[in-house]
Design a protein around this motif. Structure first.
Motif, mmCIF file in Angstrom:
data_model
loop_
_atom_site.group_PDB
_atom_site.id
_atom_site.type_symbol
_atom_site.label_atom_id
_atom_site.label_comp_id
_atom_site.label_asym_id
_atom_site.label_seq_id
_atom_site.Cartn_x
_atom_site.Cartn_y
_atom_site.Cartn_z
ATOM 1 N N SER A 93 0.785 -1.150 0.045
ATOM 2 C CA SER A 93 0.225 0.107 -0.045
ATOM 3 C C SER A 93 0.866 1.258 0.080
ATOM 4 N N ALA A 94 0.167 2.266 0.022
ATOM 5 C CA ALA A 94 1.014 3.597 0.220
ATOM 6 C C ALA A 94 -0.042 4.862 0.774
ATOM 7 N N VAL A 95 0.958 5.637 1.368
ATOM 8 C CA VAL A 95 0.108 6.639 2.084
ATOM 9 C C VAL A 95 0.287 7.980 1.321
ATOM 10 N N ILE A 96 -0.833 8.414 1.083
ATOM 11 C CA ILE A 96 -0.701 9.756 0.246
ATOM 12 C C ILE A 96 -1.578 10.908 1.142
ATOM 13 N N SER A 97 -0.646 11.817 0.978
ATOM 14 C CA SER A 97 -1.430 13.185 1.417
ATOM 15 C C SER A 97 -1.724 14.258 0.513
ATOM 16 N N GLN A 98 -2.524 15.284 0.622
ATOM 17 C CA GLN A 98 -2.916 16.245 -0.156
ATOM 18 C C GLN A 98 -3.056 17.488 0.792
ATOM 19 N N GLN B 207 8.422 5.818 -3.086
ATOM 20 C CA GLN B 207 8.551 6.187 -4.561
ATOM 21 C C GLN B 207 7.793 5.084 -5.742
ATOM 22 N N VAL B 208 7.281 6.118 -6.277
ATOM 23 C CA VAL B 208 6.218 5.367 -7.289
ATOM 24 C C VAL B 208 6.417 5.935 -8.794
ATOM 25 N N THR B 209 6.277 5.150 -9.754
ATOM 26 C CA THR B 209 6.413 5.729 -11.128
ATOM 27 C C THR B 209 4.941 6.589 -11.698
ATOM 28 N N MET B 210 4.055 5.964 -11.523
ATOM 29 C CA MET B 210 2.771 6.590 -12.015
ATOM 30 C C MET B 210 1.764 7.122 -11.044
ATOM 31 N N MET B 211 1.671 8.563 -11.266
ATOM 32 C CA MET B 211 0.678 9.215 -10.486
ATOM 33 C C MET B 211 -0.472 9.610 -11.214
ATOM 34 N N GLN C 144 -4.613 1.010 -7.725
ATOM 35 C CA GLN C 144 -4.323 2.576 -7.671
ATOM 36 C C GLN C 144 -4.792 2.736 -5.943
ATOM 37 N N TYR C 145 -4.069 3.605 -5.458
ATOM 38 C CA TYR C 145 -4.339 4.152 -3.939
ATOM 39 C C TYR C 145 -4.669 5.775 -3.967
ATOM 40 N N PRO D 203 -16.596 29.031 -11.518
ATOM 41 C CA PRO D 203 -17.392 27.900 -10.624
ATOM 42 C C PRO D 203 -17.612 26.784 -10.960
ATOM 43 N N GLU D 204 -17.552 26.547 -12.344
ATOM 44 C CA GLU D 204 -17.603 25.050 -12.713
ATOM 45 C C GLU D 204 -16.451 23.985 -12.320
ATOM 46 N N ASP D 205 -15.239 24.836 -11.918
ATOM 47 C CA ASP D 205 -14.158 24.097 -11.643
ATOM 48 C C ASP D 205 -14.222 23.308 -9.945
ATOM 49 N N SER D 206 -15.387 23.743 -9.452
ATOM 50 C CA SER D 206 -15.771 23.458 -8.131
ATOM 51 C C SER D 206 -15.807 22.066 -7.923
ATOM 52 N N SER D 207 -15.044 21.351 -7.338
ATOM 53 C CA SER D 207 -14.773 20.036 -7.535
ATOM 54 C C SER D 207 -14.029 19.146 -6.150
ATOM 55 N N ILE D 208 -13.951 17.993 -6.204
ATOM 56 C CA ILE D 208 -12.945 17.266 -5.451
ATOM 57 C C ILE D 208 -11.878 16.883 -6.325
ATOM 58 N N TYR D 209 -10.630 17.288 -5.944
ATOM 59 C CA TYR D 209 -9.762 16.807 -6.774
ATOM 60 C C TYR D 209 -8.811 15.954 -5.892
ATOM 61 N N LEU D 210 -8.464 14.526 -6.659
ATOM 62 C CA LEU D 210 -7.768 13.431 -6.181
ATOM 63 C C LEU D 210 -6.562 13.112 -6.708
ATOM 64 N N CYS D 211 -5.197 12.820 -5.988
ATOM 65 C CA CYS D 211 -4.314 12.132 -6.600
ATOM 66 C C CYS D 211 -4.382 10.737 -6.240
ATOM 67 N N SER D 212 -3.808 10.085 -7.148
ATOM 68 C CA SER D 212 -3.360 8.482 -6.734
ATOM 69 C C SER D 212 -2.177 8.190 -7.559
ATOM 70 N N VAL D 213 -1.776 6.775 -6.860
ATOM 71 C CA VAL D 213 -0.707 6.288 -7.486
ATOM 72 C C VAL D 213 -0.838 4.717 -7.834
ATOM 73 N N GLU D 214 -0.071 3.981 -8.529
ATOM 74 C CA GLU D 214 -0.231 2.761 -8.837
ATOM 75 C C GLU D 214 0.835 2.154 -8.128
#
Lengths: 113, 107
Positions: A1-6, A28-32, A102-103, A85-96
């Motif tokens: 697994s991986a711990v991810i913070s934003q 360390q991860v290759t793909m985000m 993905q986490y 206002p159309e950009d109002s969203s939740i933005y998430l990052c993930s890693v493979e």
């Protein structure tokens, strides 16, 4: 697994401004990946960010609007530019972490006024 | 990317078993099937992954028939805290999330 913070976890921004979201991984991860989840909707992939190369954007997303940096194997940023206002969203990052798995980070909740 | 189809919503009661079936008719030979769980205001969380037959972990079981054109996520003895959206995804490093299945567990 991986711990991810934003960072930030949430923000309220004025239209026309830009916000940079940071994503930090504990290994360390290759793909985000960067996703957007609009209110009540499913996740939509914005782009894939590999270290040492330009991000690959999905249809409907462009670099001028969502520039991405990937300076090393544990960190990435996504900037939401010239917000509306159309950009109002939740933005998430993930890693493979392993093939086809993905986490995800906790997300950044953005409200644009 | 293989397209998936799953029910929009399911209701259950505490202690019951919940089975969510996902259809993925155009799954490729090399594709894995992965399920994620998402609670409100959180990112999706990996639950289970399989390629064929049956996979079981501490959270769920995943049943995949021989033709691999569908899969069933089984959540044993659900509790209120299992109320969430469950996503079925197939293949590739670029995940294509469908609408998911909203599972509501009632007391």
């Amino acid at each position: 697994s991986a711990v991810i913070s934003q960072k930030p976890s949430r923000d309220i921004c004025q239209r026309g401004t830009s916000l940079t979201i940071q994503c930090q991984v504990d290994s360390q991860v290759t793909m985000m990946f960067w996703y957007r989840q609009q209110p009540g909707q499913s996740l939509t992939l914005i782009a894939t960010a590999n270290q040492g190369s330009e991000a690959t954007y999905e249809s409907g997303f462009v670099i001028d609007k969502f520039p991405i940096s990937r300076p090393n194997l544990t960190f990435s940023t996504l900037t939401v530019s010239n917000m509306s206002p159309e950009d109002s969203s939740i933005y998430l990052c993930s890693v493979e972490v392993r093939q086809e798995t993905q986490y995800f980070g906790p997300g950044t909740r953005l409200l644009v006024l | 990317l293989a397209k998936t189809t799953q029910p929009i919503s399911m209701d259950s009661y505490e202690g019951q078993e919940v089975n969510i079936t996902c259809s993925h008719n155009n799954i490729a030979t090399n594709d894995y099937i992965t399920w994620y769980q998402q609670f409100p205001s959180q990112g999706p969380r990996f639950i289970i992954q399989g390629y064929k037959t049956k996979v079981t972990n501490e959270v769920a079981s995943l049943f995949i028939p021989a033709d691999r054109k569908s899969s069933t996520l089984s959540l044993p003895r659900v509790s209120l805290s299992d109320t969430a959206v469950y996503y079925c995804l197939v293949g590739a490093y670029k995940l294509s999330f469908g609408a998911g299945t909203t599972v509501t567990v009632r007391a």
